[in-house]
Design a protein around this motif. Sequence first.
Motif, PDB file in Angstrom:
ATOM      1  N   LYS A  43      -4.218  -4.248   4.274  1.00 34.99           N
ATOM      2  CA  LYS A  43      -3.046  -3.584   3.693  1.00 34.99           C
ATOM      3  C   LYS A  43      -3.207  -3.358   2.198  1.00 34.99           C
ATOM      4  N   THR A  44      -3.581  -4.434   1.519  1.00 40.21           N
ATOM      5  CA  THR A  44      -3.738  -4.316   0.071  1.00 40.21           C
ATOM      6  C   THR A  44      -4.837  -3.320  -0.269  1.00 40.21           C
ATOM      7  N   THR A  45      -5.926  -3.381   0.473  1.00 40.37           N
ATOM      8  CA  THR A  45      -7.038  -2.465   0.224  1.00 40.37           C
ATOM      9  C   THR A  45      -6.570  -1.014   0.365  1.00 40.37           C
ATOM     10  N   PHE A  82       3.125  -4.872  -8.245  1.00 44.45           N
ATOM     11  CA  PHE A  82       2.053  -5.762  -7.815  1.00 44.45           C
ATOM     12  C   PHE A  82       2.610  -7.032  -7.216  1.00 44.45           C
ATOM     13  N   GLN A  83       1.772  -7.638  -6.353  1.00 48.28           N
ATOM     14  CA  GLN A  83       2.200  -8.838  -5.650  1.00 48.28           C
ATOM     15  C   GLN A  83       2.642  -9.943  -6.617  1.00 48.28           C
ATOM     16  N   HIS A  84       1.842 -10.145  -7.687  1.00 47.16           N
ATOM     17  CA  HIS A  84       2.244 -11.157  -8.668  1.00 47.16           C
ATOM     18  C   HIS A  84       2.857 -10.484  -9.900  1.00 47.16           C
ATOM     19  N   LEU A 158       4.318  -0.621  -3.231  1.00 43.72           N
ATOM     20  CA  LEU A 158       4.740  -2.007  -3.431  1.00 43.72           C
ATOM     21  C   LEU A 158       3.885  -2.931  -2.571  1.00 43.72           C
ATOM     22  N   ASP A 159       3.207  -3.888  -3.209  1.00 40.31           N
ATOM     23  CA  ASP A 159       2.365  -4.816  -2.455  1.00 40.31           C
ATOM     24  C   ASP A 159       3.072  -6.150  -2.298  1.00 40.31           C
ATOM     25  N   GLU A 160       3.546  -6.417  -1.105  1.00 45.25           N
ATOM     26  CA  GLU A 160       4.266  -7.665  -0.822  1.00 45.25           C
ATOM     27  C   GLU A 160       5.202  -8.025  -1.967  1.00 45.25           C
ATOM     28  N   PRO A 161       6.165  -7.165  -2.266  1.00 45.02           N
ATOM     29  CA  PRO A 161       6.963  -7.373  -3.478  1.00 45.02           C
ATOM     30  C   PRO A 161       7.819  -8.635  -3.430  1.00 45.02           C
TER      31      PRO A 161
HETATM   32 MG   LIG Z   1      -2.663  -8.271   0.435  1.00 45.63          MG
END
Ligand SMILES: [Mg+2]
Lengths: 362, 551
Positions: A43-45, A82-84, A158-161
Motif C-alpha cells: 500500500k505504502t509503495t 505521512f504516517q508519522h 494519506l498513508d495510514e493517517p
Molecule cells: Mg505502509
Amino acid sequence: MPPFLTLTDLDKSFGEQTVLEDLSLEVAEGEVLVLLGPSGSGKTTLLRMIAGFERPDAGTIVVAGEEVTSEPPEKRNFGMVFQHYALFPHLSVEQNVAFGLESRRVPKDEIHRRVAELLPLVDLEGFEKRRVHEISGGQQQRVALARALAPDPRLLLLDEPLSNLDPTLRERTRRQLRRAIQQIGITALWVTHEQEEAFDVGDRVALLNEGRLEQVGSPEELYLEPRSRFVASFVGRASSLPGVMADDGRVLIGDNRFRGRGVRWPGVASGSFAPGDEVELMLRPQGLSLADRAAGEALEGTVLDRRYAGEATYYLIELEIGGELLVAALPDSSRVGARVAVVPRPEVSPARIFGRPRGDGS
Amino acid sequence: MRPEARRIAGYGVAALLTWLVGYPLLITLMEALGLPRGLSLEHFAEFARRPDEWQALWRSLWISAASVALAGAVGIPLAFVFARTEFPGRRILGALVALPVALPPLVGVIAFLFLYGESGFVSRGLQSLLGLEQAPWRLSGPAAILLVHAYSMYVYFYLFTRAGLARLDVAMLEASASLGAGRVATLFRVTLPLLTPALVGASLLTFMTSLASFSAPYIFGGGFRVMTTQIVASKLNGELSMAQVETVTLAILAFLGLWAMRRVDPGRSVVVGGTRGVAPSRRVLRRPLVKAGAATLGWGLALLLLLPHLTLLLISFVPPGTWTVEALPPVLDTSNYESLISTPERLRPVVNSVWMAIAATVGAVVLGLAAARLSLKLRGRLGGALETLLSIPWAVPGTVFAISLATAFSVNAPAMGRVVLVGTPWILPLAYLVRSLPLTGRSSLAGLRQLDPAVEEASASLGAGRWRTWRRVTLPLLRPAVAAGASLAFITALGDFVTSIVLYTYDTRPISIEILSSLRLQETGVAAVYGVLLMAVSATAFLVWGREERI
Ligand SMILES: [Mg+2]
Ligand SMILES: Nc1ncnc2c1ncn2[C@@H]1O[C@H](COP(=O)(O)OP(=O)(O)OP(=O)(O)O)[C@@H](O)[C@H]1O
C-alpha cells in the motif's frame, strides 16, 4: 466522465522481491478511494509511487489527462499526509501550513488568508504560533492535513493517517478528517489496514494483497460479493470449509463427500465449477443459524465458546466433521458445551464458493 | 538527485577521501618497504635490530596500559558521584570536569609544567616552605607522562560511565534489590556487568589516545622516548626511512585498536534490552555533615583538576624577568598581553592558527557532510566505504598522519596524484582538515540518521525543489549536529601540535609551535598568554558543543 486518476499496469520490485504487479486502477474526481490490505501488501509503495517518491519499473500514472509517471514529486501538486506526519519540527504550526504556499511563491497576504481559512477547518484556531511538538498527536495529525491541503493540491494522499493515534482519539480524528475532505471535495487516496476505517471513509475500497488488487468496489460489494476467498476472509468475519461440487450446484461437505454423500450446502459460486471440483465454502456468521437437532441439511457440532458482542452473540462451533464455524445468533440460542446443529440462512448471507488452489488439501 | 548522479558523486567523494586519507598512508607503507626502487624488508630489519626502537614500542604499550588504569581509577568513581548524588554545585561542576577533553593537549601539558614543574608553583612553594636548596622533584620521565595522561584522559571514563549509568534502567536495580541483593551485591552483580561495554569502550579509547599522545612525552619525556616522539626524532635526524617504518608500526597498532573498538561499539551496546527505562534518581544527601562532605569533595576535586589552568592564567600576568626566586610572583600586570597585541611577529601565529583552523573546519564540514549524506543515501559497499574513510583519521595517531602527509606531498608527480604541498601554506590546513574529518563526518552521520526521511519527502510533496528543501528543512534540522562537529573540529585544528611540529614552516607557524619556542626562550609569560588564548577559545567552542549535543 473520464477518470481523474488512472494507474495502468504498474510494476515495482525491490531487488528480487516483487512488491506490486500489474496494478491498474481508476479513481473518479472527488472520490475517496481507500487502499486496504494487510501489512506488507504494498500500500505504502503504491502511494509513494503516485506521490513520485518511487519510480515504477513499468506502467503509467495519469492525472487529469496528464502523464506524471516520471515527474518529480515537487512538480505534481499532490498533497500527502505521512504516517508519522513528518511535520517540520523547527517551524511553528502556521509556518508548517504555509510551507507549500511559500514554495509556490504565493504573496504574503494571500498566504495569511489561506492559513487563516484552513486552521478553522481542522479545528486548530489559536494554535498558529505553537511549535509542533507542543501540541497533541491528534492536533499534529490535523496540522499535517492542513499543510497538505494548503497549496490546493489536485489529489490528496494519506498513508495510514490514524495509525499513530490512540483508539479513543482515532474515531474522532477520523470524523474530522472525513468532514474536512468532504467539505473541500478533493479526490483522495487513503491507505489503511483496518477494514472498519476503510468502510467508514471510503466511497470505494481497493483491496490489495501481495502486490495485486484483489477487488475494487463499494464496501457493500466487497462484503456481500467478495470475488476471492482472500476478500471474503479479510473483509468482515468468515469461516471456511473445504468441499466438493455436487451435480446440483450445491457443495458436499463432510467425511464422505468424495463418495457423493455428505451434507449438501447451498452457495453462490464465484467462477464456474464442474461437479467433482474441489472448492472452498466461505460462510459469514449471519449466514448461519443454530438448530436443536439435525433437520435435513445441517452440520452437527458442540459449542466451544460464546461471545456476546452487543448487536449479536457469536458462537464458535466445533464440527464433528472437523473444523470450526462462527455463527451469529440470539443471546439465548445455546450454551457452551451444548450439542447443536448449524443450518444455512442463504436469504441473509449466502455462502460463497471459491476454487481451491492445488496442493491445499483439507 | 538521480541515482546515477548520486553514484557518480559518491565515487567522486570516495576518491577524494581516499586521496586525502588512505593514499598518504599507502605511500608511506610502500616507501617503508623500499618501493619504488625494489621491494625489501631492509628498513624493517634495521628497525628490529635497534634496541631503542623496541624500547620505544614497549614503552608506548605500557604507558598506554597504565594510563587506562589510572584514568579509570579517577574517572569511574567521579562519574558515580556525579550521577548518583546531589550536592550544591553539582551541575556546573559536572560540566567543568569534562572540560579537559576539549583543551588542546599542549595547553594542558604546559599548565602542568607551570604548576608542578621544577619552577612551578607547587615545587617552589615546597622549596621555600622546607628551605630546600633545590626543587623537591623534577617533572620528567614516565611518571610525569602518566600524571598528565591520567589528568586529561579520565574524562573518557567519566563520560562513558555517566552515559552508561544514565541509560541503566532503575527497574533492574529494583529487581536486584527485590531478589535480596544488597547495595554492594547489586553494584558488582548488576551495575558493573551492565556497564562493562561502556568501560571497555572507554578503556580502548584511552589506550588509543595515549598511544597517539605526543605533547606529554615530547615535553616531559626527556630521554624517555615513546613511539610518537621516536618518530619525530627520526624525522628531525633525517632518518626518513626509519621514521616511515616507525610510522607504519604505530599505524598497525592503531588499526588493531580500531578493529577492537568496532567489535565493542560502546555507543550502542550500553542500551540493554531495547526499551529504555527510567534512570535511577540521585540520592539527595540530607544529613548536613554528609552533604557538606560531598560538596567539599566535589569542589576540592574540581579545583584540583582546574588548578593547572588557573595557574596558566596567573602566569600569563607575570611580566618577563620579574619572578626569580620568590614563592609567589611579586608583580602582576598585563604587559604580556600588550606585547602580544603590539608585536606583529607575536600576533602572526594567532592569525595563522585562526585562518588555518577556519579553512580546515569549513572544508571538513563540507566534505564530512557530503560524504555522510552520500554514505547514507547509497548504502551498500560504496556507502560503507565512505563511512570507513571518514572514521580512519580518528584512529590514526596525528604523528602517523603528519609523516604520511610529509611523505606523500613532498614529491611532484601529478600523474601519481602527488603534488608538493610540504613547505607551502596549504599543507597545515589540509592536515587539520583530514584530522577533523571524523569529527564533522560522524556528527553529520548522527544528525542525518536522526532525520526522518519523510520530512524531506513532505517538503518535496509541498512543491519545494531540492535546493529549497535543503535550505529550509534539511540544513536547519542538521544545524545542531553540524555545529557540534564544527566546534570540535575548530578546537582540534586551533590547538594542534602533533601534525604542526612535523609540517609547519616559519611563515605558517601556528600557536602551538610559538608556545614551544617561547618556552625555549624562557618567555613563560608569553607562552601562557598563548595558552590562555587557546583555552578561552576552546572552552567557548566546547560550550557550544555541549549546548548542541547534550551528554
Ligand atoms: Mg505502509
Ligand atoms: N525501499 C524499499 N526497499 C526494499 N523493500 C521495500 C522498500 N519499501 C518497501 N519494501 C518492501 O515492499 C513490501 C511492501 O511494503 P509496503 O511498505 O508498501 O507495505 P504496506 O502495505 O504499506 O505495509 P504496512 O501496512 O506494514 O505499512 C514489503 O515487503 C517491504 O519490505
